[in-house]
Motif scaffolding. Structure first.
Motif, PDB file in Angstrom:
ATOM      1  N   LYS A  37       0.848  -1.209   0.000  1.00  0.00           N
ATOM      2  CA  LYS A  37       0.000   0.000   0.000  1.00  0.00           C
ATOM      3  C   LYS A  37       0.877   1.249   0.000  1.00  0.00           C
ATOM      4  CE  LYS A  37      -4.136  -1.990   2.013  1.00  0.00           C
ATOM      5  NZ  LYS A  37      -3.828  -3.251   2.699  1.00  0.00           N
ATOM      6  N   ASP A  38       1.915   1.245   0.847  1.00  0.00           N
ATOM      7  CA  ASP A  38       2.874   2.346   0.877  1.00  0.00           C
ATOM      8  C   ASP A  38       4.278   1.733   0.928  1.00  0.00           C
ATOM      9  OD1 ASP A  38       4.513   4.475   1.304  1.00  0.00           O
ATOM     10  OD2 ASP A  38       3.556   5.146   3.173  1.00  0.00           O
ATOM     11  N   LYS A  41       6.587   2.506   3.680  1.00  0.00           N
ATOM     12  CA  LYS A  41       6.234   2.168   5.059  1.00  0.00           C
ATOM     13  C   LYS A  41       5.349   0.918   5.082  1.00  0.00           C
ATOM     14  CE  LYS A  41       4.805   4.644   9.231  1.00  0.00           C
ATOM     15  NZ  LYS A  41       3.580   4.124   9.783  1.00  0.00           N
ATOM     16  N   PRO A  42       5.974  -0.266   4.836  1.00  0.00           N
ATOM     17  CA  PRO A  42       5.174  -1.499   4.845  1.00  0.00           C
ATOM     18  C   PRO A  42       4.560  -1.752   6.227  1.00  0.00           C
ATOM     19  CG  PRO A  42       7.340  -1.884   3.865  1.00  0.00           C
ATOM     20  CD  PRO A  42       7.372  -0.516   4.494  1.00  0.00           C
ATOM     21  N   THR A  43       3.409  -2.378   6.230  1.00  0.00           N
ATOM     22  CA  THR A  43       2.769  -2.774   7.489  1.00  0.00           C
ATOM     23  C   THR A  43       3.416  -4.063   7.996  1.00  0.00           C
ATOM     24  OG1 THR A  43       1.145  -4.149   6.375  1.00  0.00           O
ATOM     25  CG2 THR A  43       0.580  -1.810   6.660  1.00  0.00           C
ATOM     26  N   ASP A  44       3.156  -4.419   9.257  1.00  0.00           N
ATOM     27  CA  ASP A  44       3.671  -5.677   9.793  1.00  0.00           C
ATOM     28  C   ASP A  44       3.144  -6.861   8.975  1.00  0.00           C
ATOM     29  OD1 ASP A  44       5.109  -4.334  11.665  1.00  0.00           O
ATOM     30  OD2 ASP A  44       3.918  -4.980  13.400  1.00  0.00           O
ATOM     31  N   PHE A  45       1.890  -6.764   8.534  1.00  0.00           N
ATOM     32  CA  PHE A  45       1.304  -7.821   7.694  1.00  0.00           C
ATOM     33  C   PHE A  45       2.112  -7.969   6.405  1.00  0.00           C
ATOM     34  CE2 PHE A  45      -1.453  -9.115   4.207  1.00  0.00           C
ATOM     35  CZ  PHE A  45      -2.019 -10.274   4.707  1.00  0.00           C
ATOM     36  N   GLU A  46       2.488  -6.839   5.815  1.00  0.00           N
ATOM     37  CA  GLU A  46       3.281  -6.887   4.576  1.00  0.00           C
ATOM     38  C   GLU A  46       4.699  -7.392   4.860  1.00  0.00           C
ATOM     39  OE1 GLU A  46       1.000  -3.408   2.022  1.00  0.00           O
ATOM     40  OE2 GLU A  46       2.472  -2.794   3.528  1.00  0.00           O
ATOM     41  N   TYR A  47       5.312  -6.898   5.946  1.00  0.00           N
ATOM     42  CA  TYR A  47       6.656  -7.399   6.305  1.00  0.00           C
ATOM     43  C   TYR A  47       6.649  -8.922   6.454  1.00  0.00           C
ATOM     44  CZ  TYR A  47       8.958  -2.885   7.213  1.00  0.00           C
ATOM     45  OH  TYR A  47       9.535  -1.652   7.093  1.00  0.00           O
TER      46      TYR A  47
END
Ligand SMILES: [Fe+2]
Length: 141
Positions: A37-38, A41-47
């Motif tokens: 999404k960004d 600044k990835p989210t923890d879900f993305e990480y």
């Protein structure tokens, strides 16, 4: 096609299916390529879904250890019966150089390969989660 050829073909197709994987292909519910999404600044879900690529040292034949672990920032993707990384692909300058087929619960998202990195400028890995789709990360070398 002769009937005998058709039977041979059906038998080969059945064998290919048997050896393709031990898990039920119906569990692969999301095969889409996912975008962050960004990206800044990835989210923890993305990480949790992003490949973490590390480059080790070369052996005496010049093949360098490349490891891909799924999950960045210490957030390891789970491997349970209904949620796991079923495949990892590794590319060097866009050319596929290694892949791993993984089983739920018994193996988690990890791949290691010895790669000739002469003149290679970029390594890219694709992580395929059965529920959440395909996530890509790359590094410049
Ligand atoms: Fe997932």
């Amino acid at each position: 096609m002769e009937r005998r050829d058709a039977i041979k073909l059906a038998a080969l197709a059945a064998l290919a299916t048997t050896y393709a994987s031990a898990y039920d292909e119906k569990l692969l519910v999301n095969k889409k390529d996912m975008m962050l999404k960004d990206p800044a600044k990835p989210t923890d879900f993305e990480y949790k879904h992003l490949p973490d690529i590390t480059v080790g040292s070369a052996d005496t034949k010049g093949y360098t250890l490349v490891e891909v672990s799924i999950g960045q920032k210490g957030i390891i993707h789970p491997s349970v019966d209904n949620h796991w990384i079923y495949e990892i692909e590794l590319y060097a300058d866009g050319k596929k150089v290694a892949s791993a087929d993984l089983e739920p619960s018994t193996s988690r998202g990890y791949l290691a390969a010895r790669v000739n990195l002469k003149d290679v400028k970029e390594l890219k890995a694709v992580s395929k989660c059965n529920l959440h789709g395909n996530y890509t990360a790359s590094i410049k070398i």
